[in-house]
Design a protein around this motif. Structure first.
Motif, PDB file in Angstrom:
ATOM      1  N   ALA A 218       0.862  -1.178   0.000  1.00  0.00           N
ATOM      2  CA  ALA A 218       0.000   0.000   0.000  1.00  0.00           C
ATOM      3  C   ALA A 218       0.900   1.230   0.000  1.00  0.00           C
ATOM      4  CB  ALA A 218      -0.907   0.002   1.221  1.00  0.00           C
ATOM      5  N   VAL A 219       0.819   2.015  -1.059  1.00  0.00           N
ATOM      6  CA  VAL A 219       1.633   3.229  -1.184  1.00  0.00           C
ATOM      7  C   VAL A 219       0.739   4.407  -0.819  1.00  0.00           C
ATOM      8  CG1 VAL A 219       3.033   4.625  -2.749  1.00  0.00           C
ATOM      9  CG2 VAL A 219       2.996   2.128  -2.994  1.00  0.00           C
ATOM     10  N   HIS A 220       0.858   4.858   0.415  1.00  0.00           N
ATOM     11  CA  HIS A 220      -0.026   5.911   0.918  1.00  0.00           C
ATOM     12  C   HIS A 220       0.381   7.289   0.403  1.00  0.00           C
ATOM     13  CE1 HIS A 220      -1.967   3.005   3.533  1.00  0.00           C
ATOM     14  NE2 HIS A 220      -0.786   2.648   4.004  1.00  0.00           N
ATOM     15  N   ASP A 221       1.678   7.480   0.228  1.00  0.00           N
ATOM     16  CA  ASP A 221       2.212   8.742  -0.289  1.00  0.00           C
ATOM     17  C   ASP A 221       3.680   8.496  -0.605  1.00  0.00           C
ATOM     18  OD1 ASP A 221       2.477  11.392  -1.015  1.00  0.00           O
ATOM     19  OD2 ASP A 221       1.460  12.171   0.764  1.00  0.00           O
ATOM     20  N   LEU A 222       4.367   9.521  -1.072  1.00  0.00           N
ATOM     21  CA  LEU A 222       5.781   9.371  -1.365  1.00  0.00           C
ATOM     22  C   LEU A 222       6.548   8.991  -0.093  1.00  0.00           C
ATOM     23  CD1 LEU A 222       6.293  12.473  -3.680  1.00  0.00           C
ATOM     24  CD2 LEU A 222       6.542  10.082  -4.353  1.00  0.00           C
ATOM     25  N   GLY A 223       7.167   7.838  -0.116  1.00  0.00           N
ATOM     26  CA  GLY A 223       7.947   7.392   1.032  1.00  0.00           C
ATOM     27  C   GLY A 223       7.151   6.759   2.148  1.00  0.00           C
ATOM     28  N   LYS A 224       5.842   6.595   1.971  1.00  0.00           N
ATOM     29  CA  LYS A 224       5.009   5.988   3.016  1.00  0.00           C
ATOM     30  C   LYS A 224       4.446   4.673   2.480  1.00  0.00           C
ATOM     31  CE  LYS A 224       3.696  10.415   5.092  1.00  0.00           C
ATOM     32  NZ  LYS A 224       2.579  11.323   5.458  1.00  0.00           N
ATOM     33  N   TYR A 225       5.097   3.575   2.869  1.00  0.00           N
ATOM     34  CA  TYR A 225       4.796   2.271   2.297  1.00  0.00           C
ATOM     35  C   TYR A 225       4.404   1.277   3.384  1.00  0.00           C
ATOM     36  CZ  TYR A 225       7.720   4.642  -1.135  1.00  0.00           C
ATOM     37  OH  TYR A 225       8.248   5.573  -1.992  1.00  0.00           O
ATOM     38  N   GLN A 226       3.419   0.455   3.066  1.00  0.00           N
ATOM     39  CA  GLN A 226       2.939  -0.570   4.003  1.00  0.00           C
ATOM     40  C   GLN A 226       2.888  -1.912   3.281  1.00  0.00           C
ATOM     41  OE1 GLN A 226      -1.111   0.010   5.231  1.00  0.00           O
ATOM     42  NE2 GLN A 226      -1.152  -1.824   6.529  1.00  0.00           N
ATOM     43  N   LEU A 227       3.663  -2.875   3.761  1.00  0.00           N
ATOM     44  CA  LEU A 227       3.672  -4.203   3.164  1.00  0.00           C
ATOM     45  C   LEU A 227       2.384  -4.930   3.527  1.00  0.00           C
ATOM     46  CD1 LEU A 227       5.269  -6.406   1.608  1.00  0.00           C
ATOM     47  CD2 LEU A 227       6.174  -7.151   3.832  1.00  0.00           C
ATOM     48  N   LEU A 228       1.652  -5.381   2.498  1.00  0.00           N
ATOM     49  CA  LEU A 228       0.387  -6.092   2.705  1.00  0.00           C
ATOM     50  C   LEU A 228       0.552  -7.605   2.604  1.00  0.00           C
ATOM     51  CD1 LEU A 228      -1.886  -3.830   0.444  1.00  0.00           C
ATOM     52  CD2 LEU A 228      -1.606  -3.690   2.928  1.00  0.00           C
ATOM     53  N   GLY A 229       1.452  -8.047   1.752  1.00  0.00           N
ATOM     54  CA  GLY A 229       1.670  -9.476   1.555  1.00  0.00           C
ATOM     55  C   GLY A 229       2.882  -9.689   0.677  1.00  0.00           C
ATOM     56  N   GLU A 230       3.474 -10.878   0.779  1.00  0.00           N
ATOM     57  CA  GLU A 230       4.666 -11.187  -0.011  1.00  0.00           C
ATOM     58  C   GLU A 230       4.776 -12.691  -0.200  1.00  0.00           C
ATOM     59  OE1 GLU A 230       8.232 -10.045   2.023  1.00  0.00           O
ATOM     60  OE2 GLU A 230       7.426 -10.662   3.967  1.00  0.00           O
ATOM     61  N   SER A 231       5.697 -13.097  -1.077  1.00  0.00           N
ATOM     62  CA  SER A 231       5.907 -14.522  -1.316  1.00  0.00           C
ATOM     63  C   SER A 231       6.611 -15.158  -0.123  1.00  0.00           C
ATOM     64  CB  SER A 231       6.746 -14.728  -2.582  1.00  0.00           C
ATOM     65  OG  SER A 231       6.970 -16.100  -2.791  1.00  0.00           O
ATOM     66  N   LEU A 232       6.132 -16.322   0.262  1.00  0.00           N
ATOM     67  CA  LEU A 232       6.732 -17.053   1.379  1.00  0.00           C
ATOM     68  C   LEU A 232       7.884 -17.918   0.929  1.00  0.00           C
ATOM     69  CD1 LEU A 232       3.437 -18.128   3.194  1.00  0.00           C
ATOM     70  CD2 LEU A 232       4.813 -16.059   3.532  1.00  0.00           C
ATOM     71  N   ASP A 233       8.080 -18.051  -0.400  1.00  0.00           N
ATOM     72  CA  ASP A 233       9.194 -18.846  -0.926  1.00  0.00           C
ATOM     73  C   ASP A 233       9.690 -18.200  -2.206  1.00  0.00           C
ATOM     74  OD1 ASP A 233       7.120 -19.955  -2.778  1.00  0.00           O
ATOM     75  OD2 ASP A 233       6.533 -21.132  -1.020  1.00  0.00           O
TER      76      ASP A 233
END
Length: 347
Positions: A144-159
């Motif tokens: 989730a890119v809320h603004d420039l430089g403000k990032y929130q990881l929502l999900g990623e690969s487990l392998d």
């Protein structure tokens, strides 16, 4: 401000110049694919040595293309991570040294931030906030890119990352390195109804990915079919198509889920796999069907490149972010640890 961008995180040397009064002025890229092909993958020591050989001539070539002299450059941005430590050190040492000699500021850029902002090199650029699917050989992440430089990881690969799974599956099918793009080409000749492979982790809630099992399923199908089918070339294409369809549909399902979860309507595709034509076409239709918009950079800015580093560095330097003469590189670097960019000052 005119910023020189230097990208050396892995096996591509990218140089670009981004300016406040002209946008992207010039960019050049040298790929080491031929160098690493005989080894079937990137050899870190060879990658670092080749960056040493290529970077300075590429800088001069880019300055010439932009019709600029070195004295016209006001700042330097270099990739500080994540990536291969030897390759990163080449770009960081070169960038910091050039800046020190010229008496101009330099800044280390997060490689993934460069990818996330690459779509802003296009017009129209996506407005904030948005969800980004960063999908490459090393990463598969929903952010989730809320603004420039403000990032929130929502999900990623487990392998395995999606791009890594593409390359490994291509090797299983006997395609030369790097095989991901070749697998996608082969899939265009495949029968979409011949096989249906699983869509991993879509039958449970959440936004994480897993492609290792799909890769194993493809290997099993390939071995079993070799015992019964004689049309090997068509079988290879059919299996490639089934694998690609599974990856694409999995990514679509997760992206739609991420938009619903965040309440956002804009999706940005970034990273090398985002250049996949089937993914772009299918994703755009799927997101439009739920009232959303899809954005992505041109294909040459999906893979590692200097333009995205020059742009991200330009934003941070314009916002007044400075670094000391000493420098660090980060083979691993959490995206959400970055300081925000003051939008009003940067634009």
């Amino acid at each position: 401000m005119r910023v020189l961008g230097i990208e050396t995180s892995c096996d591509e040397t990218g140089i670009a110049i981004y300016a406040s009064d002209g946008g992207l002025l010039a960019h050049h890229l040298y790929s080491q694919v031929a160098l690493h092909a005989e080894y079937g993958g990137v050899v870190p020591e060879l990658a670092a040595r080749d960056h040493l050989n290529r970077a300075v001539p590429l800088i001069q070539q880019t300055l010439t293309a932009a019709q600029l002299n070195w004295s016209d450059i006001n700042g330097v941005a270099y990739t500080a991570g994540p990536g291969l430590i030897g390759a990163l050190l080449v770009g960081a040492a070169l960038g910091r040294s050039l800046a020190w000699a010229a008496g101009i500021p330099a800044i280390g850029v997060h490689h993934l931030e460069g990818h996330l902002l690459a779509a802003h090199l296009e017009s129209p650029a996506p407005a904030f906030p948005f969800v980004a699917l960063l999908v490459s050989g090393g990463h598969t992440q929903l952010i989730a890119v809320h603004d420039l430089g403000k990032y929130q990881l929502l999900g990623e690969s487990l392998d395995d990352a999606a791009g890594e799974a593409f390359d490994k599956t291509a090797k299983v099918l006997g395609l030369p390195y790097p095989g991901g793009a070749l697998l996608a080409q082969l899939a265009t000749r495949g029968d979409p109804n011949r096989y249906r492979f699983p869509r991993p982790m879509t039958d449970r809630p959440g936004l994480d990915f897993s492609f290792s099992g799909l890769k194993t399923h493809t290997l099993t199908a390939w071995r079993e079919e070799q015992l019964t089918r004689t049309d090997n070339e068509q079988m290879r294409a059919d299996i490639a198509r089934a694998f690609e369809e599974a990856v694409v549909e999995t990514l679509i399902i997760k992206c739609r889920r991420a938009l619903a979860q965040t309440g956002l309507t804009r999706l940005v595709l970034a990273g090398g796999v985002s250049a996949n034509q089937r993914l772009r076409e299918r994703m755009q239709l799927a997101i439009a069907a739920v009232g959303g918009e899809t954005f992505y950079p041109r294909a040459e800015f999906c893979t590692d490149n200097g333009a995205m580093i020059a742009y991200a560095g330009w934003l941070r330097l314009c916002a007044g972010q400075l670094e000391p003469l000493s420098f660090q590189v980060h083979p691993r670097w959490a995206l959400d640890s970055l300081p925000p960019i003051k939008t009003a000052d940067a634009i």
